[in-house]
Design an enzyme around this catalytic site. Structure first.
Site, PDB file in Angstrom:
ATOM      1  N   HIS A   1       0.858  -1.196   0.000  1.00  0.00           N
ATOM      2  CA  HIS A   1       0.000   0.000   0.000  1.00  0.00           C
ATOM      3  C   HIS A   1       0.882   1.229   0.000  1.00  0.00           C
ATOM      4  CE1 HIS A   1      -3.192   2.797   1.109  1.00  0.00           C
ATOM      5  NE2 HIS A   1      -4.025   1.863   0.714  1.00  0.00           N
TER       6      HIS A   1
ATOM      7  N   ASP B   1      -7.879  -5.380  -0.035  1.00  0.00           N
ATOM      8  CA  ASP B   1      -8.342  -6.234  -1.132  1.00  0.00           C
ATOM      9  C   ASP B   1      -7.977  -7.701  -0.962  1.00  0.00           C
ATOM     10  OD1 ASP B   1      -7.616  -3.403  -2.954  1.00  0.00           O
ATOM     11  OD2 ASP B   1      -9.600  -4.304  -2.897  1.00  0.00           O
TER      12      ASP B   1
HETATM   13  C1  SDX Z   1      -6.242  -0.042  -2.928  1.00  0.00           C
HETATM   14  O1  SDX Z   1      -4.432   4.496  -2.119  1.00  0.00           O
HETATM   15  C2  SDX Z   1      -5.391   3.866  -1.498  1.00  0.00           C
HETATM   16  O2  SDX Z   1      -5.807   4.225  -0.406  1.00  0.00           O
HETATM   17  C3  SDX Z   1      -5.988   2.680  -2.256  1.00  0.00           C
HETATM   18  C4  SDX Z   1      -6.973   1.839  -1.462  1.00  0.00           C
HETATM   19  C5  SDX Z   1      -8.252   2.601  -1.202  1.00  0.00           C
HETATM   20  O3  SDX Z   1      -8.979   2.242  -0.256  1.00  0.00           O
HETATM   21  O4  SDX Z   1      -8.580   3.503  -2.022  1.00  0.00           O
HETATM   22  O5  SDX Z   1      -6.429   1.438  -0.216  1.00  0.00           O
HETATM   23  C6  SDX Z   1      -7.397   0.597  -2.238  1.00  0.00           C
HETATM   24  O6  SDX Z   1      -6.005   0.263  -4.062  1.00  0.00           O
HETATM   25  C7  SDX Z   1      -5.365  -1.003  -2.181  1.00  0.00           C
HETATM   26  C8  SDX Z   1      -4.123  -1.486  -3.008  1.00  0.00           C
HETATM   27  C9  SDX Z   1      -4.564  -2.619  -3.914  1.00  0.00           C
HETATM   28  N1  SDX Z   1      -3.534  -2.950  -4.894  1.00  0.00           N
HETATM   29  C10 SDX Z   1      -2.881  -4.133  -4.817  1.00  0.00           C
HETATM   30  O7  SDX Z   1      -3.055  -4.955  -3.917  1.00  0.00           O
HETATM   31  C11 SDX Z   1      -1.949  -4.400  -5.996  1.00  0.00           C
HETATM   32  C12 SDX Z   1      -0.599  -4.928  -5.468  1.00  0.00           C
HETATM   33  N2  SDX Z   1       0.043  -3.853  -4.764  1.00  0.00           N
HETATM   34  C13 SDX Z   1       1.044  -3.055  -5.494  1.00  0.00           C
HETATM   35  O8  SDX Z   1       0.705  -2.850  -6.842  1.00  0.00           O
HETATM   36  C14 SDX Z   1       1.508  -1.831  -4.714  1.00  0.00           C
HETATM   37  O9  SDX Z   1       1.780  -2.264  -3.438  1.00  0.00           O
HETATM   38  C15 SDX Z   1       0.613  -0.628  -4.612  1.00  0.00           C
HETATM   39  C16 SDX Z   1       0.150  -0.155  -5.956  1.00  0.00           C
HETATM   40  C17 SDX Z   1      -0.565  -0.923  -3.766  1.00  0.00           C
HETATM   41  C18 SDX Z   1       1.431   0.484  -3.947  1.00  0.00           C
HETATM   42  O10 SDX Z   1       2.383   0.860  -4.833  1.00  0.00           O
HETATM   43  P1  SDX Z   1       3.510   1.990  -4.448  1.00  0.00           P
HETATM   44  O11 SDX Z   1       3.129   2.726  -3.221  1.00  0.00           O
HETATM   45  O12 SDX Z   1       3.780   2.752  -5.673  1.00  0.00           O
HETATM   46  O13 SDX Z   1       4.703   1.111  -4.008  1.00  0.00           O
HETATM   47  P2  SDX Z   1       5.700   0.481  -5.003  1.00  0.00           P
HETATM   48  O14 SDX Z   1       4.965  -0.197  -6.107  1.00  0.00           O
HETATM   49  O15 SDX Z   1       6.737   1.482  -5.348  1.00  0.00           O
HETATM   50  O16 SDX Z   1       6.333  -0.656  -4.093  1.00  0.00           O
HETATM   51  C19 SDX Z   1       7.416  -0.397  -3.243  1.00  0.00           C
HETATM   52  C20 SDX Z   1       8.295  -1.626  -3.418  1.00  0.00           C
HETATM   53  C21 SDX Z   1       8.680  -1.880  -4.879  1.00  0.00           C
HETATM   54  O17 SDX Z   1       9.951  -2.526  -4.875  1.00  0.00           O
HETATM   55  P3  SDX Z   1      11.268  -1.587  -5.209  1.00  0.00           P
HETATM   56  O18 SDX Z   1      11.005  -0.966  -6.543  1.00  0.00           O
HETATM   57  O19 SDX Z   1      11.333  -0.591  -4.076  1.00  0.00           O
HETATM   58  O20 SDX Z   1      12.382  -2.594  -5.194  1.00  0.00           O
HETATM   59  O21 SDX Z   1       7.582  -2.791  -3.000  1.00  0.00           O
HETATM   60  C22 SDX Z   1       7.399  -3.666  -4.118  1.00  0.00           C
HETATM   61  C23 SDX Z   1       7.645  -2.862  -5.371  1.00  0.00           C
HETATM   62  O22 SDX Z   1       8.138  -3.682  -6.421  1.00  0.00           O
HETATM   63  N3  SDX Z   1       6.002  -4.113  -4.069  1.00  0.00           N
HETATM   64  C24 SDX Z   1       5.608  -5.365  -4.245  1.00  0.00           C
HETATM   65  C25 SDX Z   1       4.209  -5.330  -4.063  1.00  0.00           C
HETATM   66  N4  SDX Z   1       3.807  -4.077  -3.795  1.00  0.00           N
HETATM   67  C26 SDX Z   1       4.926  -3.327  -3.817  1.00  0.00           C
HETATM   68  N5  SDX Z   1       6.267  -6.497  -4.544  1.00  0.00           N
HETATM   69  C27 SDX Z   1       5.536  -7.620  -4.653  1.00  0.00           C
HETATM   70  N6  SDX Z   1       4.174  -7.673  -4.478  1.00  0.00           N
HETATM   71  C28 SDX Z   1       3.502  -6.544  -4.185  1.00  0.00           C
HETATM   72  N7  SDX Z   1       2.161  -6.582  -4.016  1.00  0.00           N
END
Ligand code: SDX
Length: 431
Positions: free
Chosen positions: A308, A366
């Site tokens: 998140h 989720d």
């Molecule tokens: C919702 O914003 C909100 O409030 C949204 C929400 C709401 O109520 O409105 O809470 C609802 O959208 C919840 C999130 C649902 N999405 C997912 O579950 C999809 C999987 N999650 C990722 O896509 C990601 O965690 C996000 C999109 C949720 C957050 O992305 P960020 O903040 O841009 O973080 P990031 O992608 O930069 O991740 C930081 C690191 C990265 O590694 P590095 O580049 O630093 O090496 O963590 C890794 C990412 O690759 N990472 C993951 C991961 N999520 C982040 N690695 C593996 N699996 C994951 N799920």
């Protein structure tokens, strides 16, 4: 709000510039950079808005480190335990929980506005039966503005109240009709003798052939799911609604834009993607393979339902969702549900893994919501519609706060241009 404290920006070749520091009730202080371009000729660069507060808001507060979520100051755990979704909708809209009379009046207003215009029901006939229900939602909700021209006049608080009540009342009907249409089943009219969420389940799963009796445990679980999804500060879809609304677009067009944004798998579409992921993993023995893939930079696979932007601790909604999941599965005799077992094991392994611990990746709202909804009988493709049904309350309230803010202007970000330098058009023979 504006403290006496100042932030001083020192840029080589420029005079130091001071900017006010804004002090919140809770959370991060903000440097007020609104005059940055005027003072320095520079823009701040913040792709993805990692460090940007887009507005002042009094609606929802999230503390990502503590895993705290407050609606108008009340902890989500207490609201989920002691209130129903319409109480929370009233709270988000009016800033206070309803008293007995206000609660009865609000419930009655919503109850008596759940039908949609008969010509709107015909809209569904224009879609393919196998259309994704979110595509239907974008179309039908946007079309509400074609039926309620007075929605354009939202300078009138009375009109804004009517718009809010109308869309909160009609969203369950619109969502249920999208499901019925996809199933080829007859549309079910709302029933005024049922509660908001029981009525939604009736419109989803009832048929003209027999009386539909909603399961009270399922009603409470789904009502709580609506509460957990009602608002969430300035997430991507709420920011979309605010930006659309800043141009003066009518609220239904703005909500339709929010639905489109929520559809994405990185946002509200994650619950659908998470369930598909669990079904793809299939068996606990394959969890280590997928954990490895999630950690592999060269593999685009992400653990859906994990991570998140704000929560760097447990998403409090995920904890409540896991509890709801166990209650519903128990009530429906699905205690050994394969996907739930798999999800619990996946969560356990991930939370013990250094990668997830270091990157502070925890289950988000989720992760369990898909399992609960599947157990209730809601098809995967409808999960994000359920999310949109609930989040429409938050979108409408955030939209109203934005247009009521004396500081509000049309949102118009700038950019860091990295394209071709200025050049003259060559004649055709020189291209
Ligand atoms: C919702 O914003 C909100 O409030 C949204 C929400 C709401 O109520 O409105 O809470 C609802 O959208 C919840 C999130 C649902 N999405 C997912 O579950 C999809 C999987 N999650 C990722 O896509 C990601 O965690 C996000 C999109 C949720 C957050 O992305 P960020 O903040 O841009 O973080 P990031 O992608 O930069 O991740 C930081 C690191 C990265 O590694 P590095 O580049 O630093 O090496 O963590 C890794 C990412 O690759 N990472 C993951 C991961 N999520 C982040 N690695 C593996 N699996 C994951 N799920």
């Amino acid at each position: 709000m504006t403290s006496e404290r100042k932030a001083t920006l020192i840029i080589e070749g420029h005079e130091p510039q001071e900017f006010p520091v804004l002090t919140p009730v809770h959370g991060n202080e903000c440097v007020d950079f609104r005059n940055l371009a005027a003072k320095t000729g520079m823009f701040s660069y913040d792709s993805g808005y990692m460090s940007t507060a887009s507005c002042r808001s009094a609606i929802t507060y999230i503390d990502g480190d503590k895993g705290e979520l407050l609606y108008r100051g009340y902890p989500i755990e207490q609201l989920a335990e002691q209130c129903n979704f319409l109480d929370v909708a009233y709270l988000l809209k009016h800033g206070e929980l309803p008293n007995t009379q206000q609660k009865a009046e609000f419930e009655n207003i919503i109850k008596t506005h759940t039908m949609i215009h008969e010509q709107m029901a015909r809209f569904y006939q224009g879609f393919r039966r196998d259309a994704h229900p979110m595509a239907v939602m974008v179309g039908v909700v946007g079309a509400l503005s074609a039926f309620y021209h007075e929605a354009e006049d939202f300078t009138d608080p009375r009109q804004r109240n009517i718009n809010f009540n109308r869309i909160v009342a009609k969203l369950p009907t619109i969502v249920a009709l999208a499901y019925k249409y996809s199933m080829g089943e007859p549309f079910m009219y709302p029933r005024n003798n049922l509660s908001y969420t029981a009525n939604f389940l009736h419109m989803m799963f009832g048929t003209p052939c027999e009386e539909y009796v909603p399961n009270p445990v399922v009603v409470k679980a789904l009502d709580t799911i609506f509460i957990l999804h009602a608002d969430h500060e300035q997430n991507a879809s709420t920011s979309t609604v605010r930006l659309a609304g800043s141009s003066g677009a009518n609220p239904y067009a703005c909500i339709s834009a929010g639905i489109g944004c929520l559809w994405g798998p990185a946002h509200g579409g994650a619950n659908e993607a998470c369930l598909k992921m669990l079904e793809e993993i299939g068996d606990i023995s394959r969890v280590p393979e997928y954990i490895r893939r999630a950690k592999d930079k060269d593999d685009p696979f992400k653990l859906m339902g994990f991570g998140h932007r704000v929560y760097k601790n447990f998403d409090p909604r995920a904890k409540l969702m896991r509890k709801i999941c166990a209650e519903v599965l128990h009530e429906l005799g699905l205690v050994n549900d394969r996907l739930f077992e798999l999800a619990l094991e996946l969560e356990r392994i991930a939370l013990e893994d250094d990668y997830f611990v270091e990157k502070k990746l925890y289950p988000n709202v989720d992760f369990y919501s898909g399992i609960v909804q599947k157990a209730i009988g809601i098809p995967t493709s409808m999960f994000t519609c359920i999310f949109a049904l609930a989040r429409t309350v938050g979108w409408m309230v955030q939209w109203e706060e934005m247009i009521s803010d004396p500081e509000y202007k049309i949102g118009r970000p700038r950019q860091l241009y990295v394209g071709a330098p200025r050049r003259d058009v060559p004649s055709l023979d020189k291209r």
